[in-house]
Design a protein around this motif. Structure first.
Motif, PDB file in Angstrom:
ATOM      1  N   PRO A   1       0.845  -1.204   0.000  1.00  0.00           N
ATOM      2  CA  PRO A   1       0.000   0.000   0.000  1.00  0.00           C
ATOM      3  C   PRO A   1       0.880   1.255   0.000  1.00  0.00           C
ATOM      4  CG  PRO A   1       0.059  -0.987   2.183  1.00  0.00           C
ATOM      5  CD  PRO A   1       0.797  -1.920   1.268  1.00  0.00           C
ATOM      6  N   GLN A   2       0.341   2.356  -0.506  1.00  0.00           N
ATOM      7  CA  GLN A   2       1.087   3.612  -0.436  1.00  0.00           C
ATOM      8  C   GLN A   2       1.419   3.919   1.019  1.00  0.00           C
ATOM      9  OE1 GLN A   2      -1.308   6.466  -2.712  1.00  0.00           O
ATOM     10  NE2 GLN A   2       0.436   6.604  -4.097  1.00  0.00           N
ATOM     11  N   ARG A   3       2.640   4.403   1.239  1.00  0.00           N
ATOM     12  CA  ARG A   3       3.175   4.691   2.572  1.00  0.00           C
ATOM     13  C   ARG A   3       3.179   3.442   3.455  1.00  0.00           C
ATOM     14  NH1 ARG A   3       0.567   8.956   0.754  1.00  0.00           N
ATOM     15  NH2 ARG A   3      -1.428   8.488   1.705  1.00  0.00           N
ATOM     16  N   GLY A   4       3.363   2.287   2.807  1.00  0.00           N
ATOM     17  CA  GLY A   4       3.401   1.024   3.527  1.00  0.00           C
ATOM     18  C   GLY A   4       4.628   0.214   3.168  1.00  0.00           C
ATOM     19  N   ALA A   5       4.687  -1.011   3.701  1.00  0.00           N
ATOM     20  CA  ALA A   5       5.860  -1.863   3.493  1.00  0.00           C
ATOM     21  C   ALA A   5       5.478  -3.329   3.431  1.00  0.00           C
ATOM     22  CB  ALA A   5       6.865  -1.644   4.618  1.00  0.00           C
ATOM     23  N   ARG A   6       6.350  -4.107   2.857  1.00  0.00           N
ATOM     24  CA  ARG A   6       6.281  -5.569   2.848  1.00  0.00           C
ATOM     25  C   ARG A   6       7.690  -6.087   3.067  1.00  0.00           C
ATOM     26  NH1 ARG A   6       1.780  -4.723   3.526  1.00  0.00           N
ATOM     27  NH2 ARG A   6      -0.023  -5.331   2.357  1.00  0.00           N
ATOM     28  N   VAL A   7       7.815  -7.320   3.535  1.00  0.00           N
ATOM     29  CA  VAL A   7       9.124  -7.922   3.786  1.00  0.00           C
ATOM     30  C   VAL A   7       9.315  -9.127   2.872  1.00  0.00           C
ATOM     31  CG1 VAL A   7      10.563  -9.082   5.516  1.00  0.00           C
ATOM     32  CG2 VAL A   7       9.091  -7.186   6.185  1.00  0.00           C
ATOM     33  N   VAL A   8      10.521  -9.240   2.319  1.00  0.00           N
ATOM     34  CA  VAL A   8      10.893 -10.440   1.565  1.00  0.00           C
ATOM     35  C   VAL A   8      12.125 -11.043   2.239  1.00  0.00           C
ATOM     36  CG1 VAL A   8       9.922  -9.752  -0.651  1.00  0.00           C
ATOM     37  CG2 VAL A   8      12.260  -9.135  -0.123  1.00  0.00           C
ATOM     38  N   LYS A   9      12.152 -12.372   2.301  1.00  0.00           N
ATOM     39  CA  LYS A   9      13.300 -13.070   2.881  1.00  0.00           C
ATOM     40  C   LYS A   9      14.276 -13.392   1.757  1.00  0.00           C
ATOM     41  CE  LYS A   9      10.784 -14.920   6.747  1.00  0.00           C
ATOM     42  NZ  LYS A   9      10.367 -16.059   7.527  1.00  0.00           N
ATOM     43  N   THR A  10      15.543 -13.059   1.979  1.00  0.00           N
ATOM     44  CA  THR A  10      16.582 -13.296   0.980  1.00  0.00           C
ATOM     45  C   THR A  10      17.784 -13.945   1.655  1.00  0.00           C
ATOM     46  OG1 THR A  10      17.823 -11.237   1.282  1.00  0.00           O
ATOM     47  CG2 THR A  10      15.874 -11.143  -0.156  1.00  0.00           C
ATOM     48  N   GLN A  11      18.800 -14.270   0.858  1.00  0.00           N
ATOM     49  CA  GLN A  11      20.012 -14.878   1.403  1.00  0.00           C
ATOM     50  C   GLN A  11      20.807 -13.919   2.286  1.00  0.00           C
ATOM     51  OE1 GLN A  11      19.440 -14.315  -1.965  1.00  0.00           O
ATOM     52  NE2 GLN A  11      21.371 -14.243  -3.081  1.00  0.00           N
ATOM     53  N   VAL A  12      20.513 -12.620   2.239  1.00  0.00           N
ATOM     54  CA  VAL A  12      21.196 -11.657   3.106  1.00  0.00           C
ATOM     55  C   VAL A  12      20.327 -11.264   4.306  1.00  0.00           C
ATOM     56  CG1 VAL A  12      22.663 -10.736   1.284  1.00  0.00           C
ATOM     57  CG2 VAL A  12      20.464  -9.650   1.736  1.00  0.00           C
ATOM     58  N   GLY A  13      19.190 -11.899   4.453  1.00  0.00           N
ATOM     59  CA  GLY A  13      18.266 -11.582   5.544  1.00  0.00           C
ATOM     60  C   GLY A  13      17.001 -10.945   5.016  1.00  0.00           C
ATOM     61  N   CYS A  14      16.204 -10.423   5.924  1.00  0.00           N
ATOM     62  CA  CYS A  14      14.930  -9.820   5.528  1.00  0.00           C
ATOM     63  C   CYS A  14      15.157  -8.417   4.977  1.00  0.00           C
ATOM     64  CB  CYS A  14      13.986  -9.752   6.723  1.00  0.00           C
ATOM     65  SG  CYS A  14      13.394 -11.376   7.233  1.00  0.00           S
ATOM     66  N   ILE A  15      14.507  -8.154   3.845  1.00  0.00           N
ATOM     67  CA  ILE A  15      14.568  -6.856   3.193  1.00  0.00           C
ATOM     68  C   ILE A  15      13.169  -6.258   3.222  1.00  0.00           C
ATOM     69  CG2 ILE A  15      14.923  -5.647   1.002  1.00  0.00           C
ATOM     70  CD1 ILE A  15      17.109  -7.666   0.364  1.00  0.00           C
ATOM     71  N   ALA A  16      13.099  -4.999   3.655  1.00  0.00           N
ATOM     72  CA  ALA A  16      11.826  -4.276   3.689  1.00  0.00           C
ATOM     73  C   ALA A  16      11.685  -3.483   2.399  1.00  0.00           C
ATOM     74  CB  ALA A  16      11.782  -3.344   4.888  1.00  0.00           C
ATOM     75  N   LEU A  17      10.542  -3.631   1.759  1.00  0.00           N
ATOM     76  CA  LEU A  17      10.222  -2.867   0.552  1.00  0.00           C
ATOM     77  C   LEU A  17       9.198  -1.819   0.941  1.00  0.00           C
ATOM     78  CD1 LEU A  17       9.837  -6.010  -1.632  1.00  0.00           C
ATOM     79  CD2 LEU A  17      11.566  -4.254  -1.985  1.00  0.00           C
ATOM     80  N   PHE A  18       9.518  -0.568   0.661  1.00  0.00           N
ATOM     81  CA  PHE A  18       8.644   0.542   1.015  1.00  0.00           C
ATOM     82  C   PHE A  18       8.118   1.210  -0.245  1.00  0.00           C
ATOM     83  CE2 PHE A  18      11.417   0.098   4.666  1.00  0.00           C
ATOM     84  CZ  PHE A  18      10.528   0.200   5.723  1.00  0.00           C
ATOM     85  N   ARG A  19       6.836   1.576  -0.205  1.00  0.00           N
ATOM     86  CA  ARG A  19       6.208   2.350  -1.280  1.00  0.00           C
ATOM     87  C   ARG A  19       5.815   3.700  -0.684  1.00  0.00           C
ATOM     88  NH1 ARG A  19       0.671   0.545  -4.364  1.00  0.00           N
ATOM     89  NH2 ARG A  19       0.469   2.352  -5.748  1.00  0.00           N
ATOM     90  N   THR A  20       6.354   4.742  -1.250  1.00  0.00           N
ATOM     91  CA  THR A  20       6.110   6.083  -0.718  1.00  0.00           C
ATOM     92  C   THR A  20       4.804   6.655  -1.263  1.00  0.00           C
ATOM     93  OG1 THR A  20       7.373   7.117  -2.497  1.00  0.00           O
ATOM     94  CG2 THR A  20       8.594   6.508  -0.494  1.00  0.00           C
ATOM     95  N   GLY A  21       4.409   7.790  -0.722  1.00  0.00           N
ATOM     96  CA  GLY A  21       3.186   8.455  -1.165  1.00  0.00           C
ATOM     97  C   GLY A  21       3.235   8.882  -2.616  1.00  0.00           C
ATOM     98  N   ASP A  22       4.448   9.100  -3.155  1.00  0.00           N
ATOM     99  CA  ASP A  22       4.581   9.470  -4.568  1.00  0.00           C
ATOM    100  C   ASP A  22       4.907   8.247  -5.445  1.00  0.00           C
ATOM    101  OD1 ASP A  22       7.217   9.078  -3.775  1.00  0.00           O
ATOM    102  OD2 ASP A  22       7.928  11.038  -4.434  1.00  0.00           O
ATOM    103  N   ASP A  23       4.596   7.047  -4.922  1.00  0.00           N
ATOM    104  CA  ASP A  23       4.715   5.778  -5.646  1.00  0.00           C
ATOM    105  C   ASP A  23       6.139   5.360  -6.003  1.00  0.00           C
ATOM    106  OD1 ASP A  23       2.272   4.565  -5.602  1.00  0.00           O
ATOM    107  OD2 ASP A  23       1.563   5.467  -7.460  1.00  0.00           O
ATOM    108  N   GLN A  24       7.114   5.853  -5.284  1.00  0.00           N
ATOM    109  CA  GLN A  24       8.466   5.340  -5.467  1.00  0.00           C
ATOM    110  C   GLN A  24       8.649   4.148  -4.543  1.00  0.00           C
ATOM    111  OE1 GLN A  24      11.795   7.909  -6.084  1.00  0.00           O
ATOM    112  NE2 GLN A  24      10.459   9.707  -6.147  1.00  0.00           N
ATOM    113  N   VAL A  25       9.515   3.222  -4.945  1.00  0.00           N
ATOM    114  CA  VAL A  25       9.746   2.013  -4.161  1.00  0.00           C
ATOM    115  C   VAL A  25      11.216   1.961  -3.760  1.00  0.00           C
ATOM    116  CG1 VAL A  25       9.659  -0.513  -4.156  1.00  0.00           C
ATOM    117  CG2 VAL A  25       7.893   0.792  -5.347  1.00  0.00           C
ATOM    118  N   PHE A  26      11.448   1.603  -2.490  1.00  0.00           N
ATOM    119  CA  PHE A  26      12.798   1.484  -1.963  1.00  0.00           C
ATOM    120  C   PHE A  26      12.938   0.146  -1.256  1.00  0.00           C
ATOM    121  CE2 PHE A  26      11.846   5.984  -2.150  1.00  0.00           C
ATOM    122  CZ  PHE A  26      12.974   6.500  -2.772  1.00  0.00           C
TER     123      PHE A  26
END
Length: 110
Positions: free
Chosen positions: A13-38
């Motif tokens: 969701p906008q201004r929200g996050a999800r987590v993915v598990k990877t070989q380097v540990g958990c990575i948080a994916l953030f979606r900002t209010g202007d729809d950019q993803v980090f």
């Protein structure tokens, strides 16, 4: 770069996050209010707080445990706080989130 599909943009969701598990540990994916993803490490370096449960504001996230603020662009702690979180290359392609697998492999080998 070797991009892997990790889900749909609409999964976050906008201004929200999800987590993915990877070989380097958990990575948080953030979606900002202007729809950019980090993509950043999900762990705050201060006390290990889950950044994915923090508050997204602008291109920053505030840790839910002790209110440390990190730039989603650079990973740098903001204000008087010191420290940095890892950032990862992510892009949106045809509505899908793509994470740079080469970067993950390099960091897991280090």
């Amino acid at each position: 770069m070797n991009w892997i599909d990790i889900g749909a943009l609409t999964d976050i969701p906008q201004r929200g996050a999800r987590v993915v598990k990877t070989q380097v540990g958990c990575i948080a994916l953030f979606r900002t209010g202007d729809d950019q993803v980090f993509a950043v490490s999900d762990t705050c370096p201060h006390k290990g707080g889950p950044l994915s449960e923090g508050i997204v504001h602008g291109h920053q996230v505030t840790c839910p445990l002790h209110n440390w603020v990190f730039s989603l662009e650079t990973g740098q702690a903001q204000g008087a706080d010191k420290g940095q979180i890892d950032t990862y290359a992510v892009r949106v392609e045809d509505g899908r989130l793509m994470l740079d697998q080469t970067q993950l492999q390099q960091r897991s080998a280090a």
